[in-house]
Design an enzyme around this catalytic site. Sequence first.
Site, PDB file in Angstrom:
ATOM      1  N   THR A 182       0.862  -1.187   0.000  1.00 31.51           N
ATOM      2  CA  THR A 182       0.000   0.000   0.000  1.00 31.51           C
ATOM      3  C   THR A 182       0.895   1.233   0.000  1.00 31.51           C
ATOM      4  O   THR A 182       2.046   1.162   0.438  1.00 31.51           O
ATOM      5  CB  THR A 182      -0.844  -0.052   1.302  1.00 31.51           C
ATOM      6  OG1 THR A 182      -1.829  -1.066   1.142  1.00 31.51           O
ATOM      7  CG2 THR A 182      -1.503   1.257   1.650  1.00 31.51           C
ATOM      8  N   ARG A 210     -15.093  -5.793   0.204  1.00 32.23           N
ATOM      9  CA  ARG A 210     -14.309  -5.504   1.423  1.00 32.23           C
ATOM     10  C   ARG A 210     -13.673  -4.120   1.320  1.00 32.23           C
ATOM     11  O   ARG A 210     -13.034  -3.787   0.326  1.00 32.23           O
ATOM     12  CB  ARG A 210     -13.234  -6.574   1.582  1.00 32.23           C
ATOM     13  CG  ARG A 210     -12.360  -6.412   2.831  1.00 32.23           C
ATOM     14  CD  ARG A 210     -11.055  -5.719   2.545  1.00 32.23           C
ATOM     15  NE  ARG A 210     -10.140  -5.768   3.682  1.00 32.23           N
ATOM     16  CZ  ARG A 210      -8.996  -5.086   3.730  1.00 32.23           C
ATOM     17  NH1 ARG A 210      -8.626  -4.320   2.748  1.00 32.23           N
ATOM     18  NH2 ARG A 210      -8.225  -5.176   4.788  1.00 32.23           N
ATOM     19  N   VAL A 211     -13.857  -3.319   2.312  1.00 31.20           N
ATOM     20  CA  VAL A 211     -13.179  -2.021   2.372  1.00 31.20           C
ATOM     21  C   VAL A 211     -12.276  -2.054   3.594  1.00 31.20           C
ATOM     22  O   VAL A 211     -12.706  -2.477   4.672  1.00 31.20           O
ATOM     23  CB  VAL A 211     -14.204  -0.870   2.469  1.00 31.20           C
ATOM     24  CG1 VAL A 211     -13.499   0.459   2.696  1.00 31.20           C
ATOM     25  CG2 VAL A 211     -15.039  -0.798   1.193  1.00 31.20           C
ATOM     26  N   GLY A 212     -11.032  -1.644   3.415  1.00 29.63           N
ATOM     27  CA  GLY A 212     -10.078  -1.694   4.524  1.00 29.63           C
ATOM     28  C   GLY A 212     -10.031  -0.396   5.304  1.00 29.63           C
ATOM     29  O   GLY A 212     -10.985   0.386   5.317  1.00 29.63           O
ATOM     30  N   ASP A 213      -8.899  -0.174   5.938  1.00 31.20           N
ATOM     31  CA  ASP A 213      -8.732   1.011   6.794  1.00 31.20           C
ATOM     32  C   ASP A 213      -8.394   2.267   5.995  1.00 31.20           C
ATOM     33  O   ASP A 213      -8.681   3.386   6.438  1.00 31.20           O
ATOM     34  CB  ASP A 213      -7.601   0.758   7.801  1.00 31.20           C
ATOM     35  CG  ASP A 213      -6.287   0.432   7.084  1.00 31.20           C
ATOM     36  OD1 ASP A 213      -6.275  -0.523   6.276  1.00 31.20           O
ATOM     37  OD2 ASP A 213      -5.287   1.129   7.303  1.00 31.20           O
ATOM     38  N   THR A 232      -0.396   1.807   7.336  1.00 27.32           N
ATOM     39  CA  THR A 232      -0.376   0.600   6.513  1.00 27.32           C
ATOM     40  C   THR A 232      -0.322  -0.586   7.454  1.00 27.32           C
ATOM     41  O   THR A 232       0.122  -0.456   8.591  1.00 27.32           O
ATOM     42  CB  THR A 232       0.822   0.579   5.546  1.00 27.32           C
ATOM     43  OG1 THR A 232       0.927  -0.732   4.961  1.00 27.32           O
ATOM     44  CG2 THR A 232       2.148   0.894   6.230  1.00 27.32           C
ATOM     45  N   GLY A 233      -0.784  -1.738   6.988  1.00 24.86           N
ATOM     46  CA  GLY A 233      -0.753  -2.923   7.841  1.00 24.86           C
ATOM     47  C   GLY A 233      -2.065  -3.677   7.790  1.00 24.86           C
ATOM     48  O   GLY A 233      -2.795  -3.584   6.800  1.00 24.86           O
ATOM     49  N   GLY A 235      -5.472  -4.166   7.900  1.00 27.82           N
ATOM     50  CA  GLY A 235      -6.511  -3.146   7.775  1.00 27.82           C
ATOM     51  C   GLY A 235      -7.651  -3.267   8.770  1.00 27.82           C
ATOM     52  O   GLY A 235      -8.072  -2.270   9.372  1.00 27.82           O
TER      53      GLY A 235
HETATM   54  N1  ASP Z   1      -4.062  -1.576   5.243  1.00 30.24           N
HETATM   55  C1  ASP Z   1      -4.298  -2.076   3.917  1.00 30.24           C
HETATM   56  C2  ASP Z   1      -5.625  -2.783   3.853  1.00 30.24           C
HETATM   57  O1  ASP Z   1      -5.906  -3.562   4.750  1.00 30.24           O
HETATM   58  C3  ASP Z   1      -3.244  -3.014   3.465  1.00 30.24           C
HETATM   59  C4  ASP Z   1      -1.865  -2.454   3.530  1.00 30.24           C
HETATM   60  O2  ASP Z   1      -1.536  -1.613   4.324  1.00 30.24           O
HETATM   61  O3  ASP Z   1      -1.065  -2.884   2.710  1.00 30.24           O
HETATM   62  O4  ASP Z   1      -6.363  -2.603   2.914  1.00 30.24           O
END
Ligand code: ASP
Length: 313
Positions: A182, A210-213, A232-233, A235
């Site tokens: 990301t 799916r929607v992440g953070d 990042t991480g 989500g």
């Molecule tokens: N945080 C992002 C997600 O879960 C993934 C990432 O940080 O690479 O969509």
Amino acid sequence: MPTPRKTLLVHGGCGRRPSTIPEGRDEALARAVAEGLRGKSAIDMVERAARFLEDNPLFNAGTGSVLTLEGHVEMDAAVMTSDLHAGAVGGITGVRHPISVARAVMEKTDHHLLVGEGATKFARHAGFPLYDPRTATRKKRWKELIAKLRAGGEAAEDRYWKRTRSWLERYLSPDERGHRSTIGAVACDAKGRLAVATSTGGIWLKLPGRVGDSPVLGGGTYACEQGAVSATGFGEGILRLGLAKYACDLMRTLPCQKALDRATAFARREGVEAGLIGVDKGGRPGSSKNAPWMPTARSVEGGPGRAPGLPLR
Ligand code: ASP
């Protein structure tokens, strides 16, 4: 009050350090900083840097985004500024620069977050041309992963739906599951205005929808008077903890670096792998991670011995 320092930081995801670092990846981060610095305002700086990285297929954002279980790209992106203006898109398809659509949501609508078909429709009406961000490499990999899933038979697929993460552990290579790519950017301009941008394709084989953070304000992206933070991480975990907002709140009483360190330590205690970059209202930068690795690059005006865009490990 001292003059704010023009500052720009970018990250390229966090996770395990891959066994081989894709050629040109560090250079791309450094070049994204150089590109971002051509912007005058903080929002221009982060948008420029993010667009540059969205165009590079090595990163999981824009072109090169990973694919959903159904083999499509659904991208999440958000921008926010220290005066609390914000725009975001979730699960958007068919655009080249989700970050610019997020900015258009901020500047041209009465809303903050558009998702799915509605986000894509808005992009068309706002003049963003149709674009397929899927690369040949990602399509090939998707076919391999789906073949592996199918080889597990009906039962395997049933179990997949209930335990997405455990299936990802089994089907992805150590590099793929350990390293996310990301992208994010934070900036302070010469007037002390702050901005953040985060953009991602999410996670491999995510369930459609799916929607992440990343596009959730306060989750993976936040800016306010005190600071701007991009995460990042993992989500779902970052979302649950409201990590970007938590880190910004800590900047009321702590220097930027300490605030970010405290936020990633909190995430670690909660079992959430996370990396953060941030900048505070004086333009002081910070980056912190509880994962083994988060490639970043930065430029800090008058910063000690750092050339613009020098990648940091
Ligand atoms: N945080 C992002 C997600 O879960 C993934 C990432 O940080 O690479 O969509």
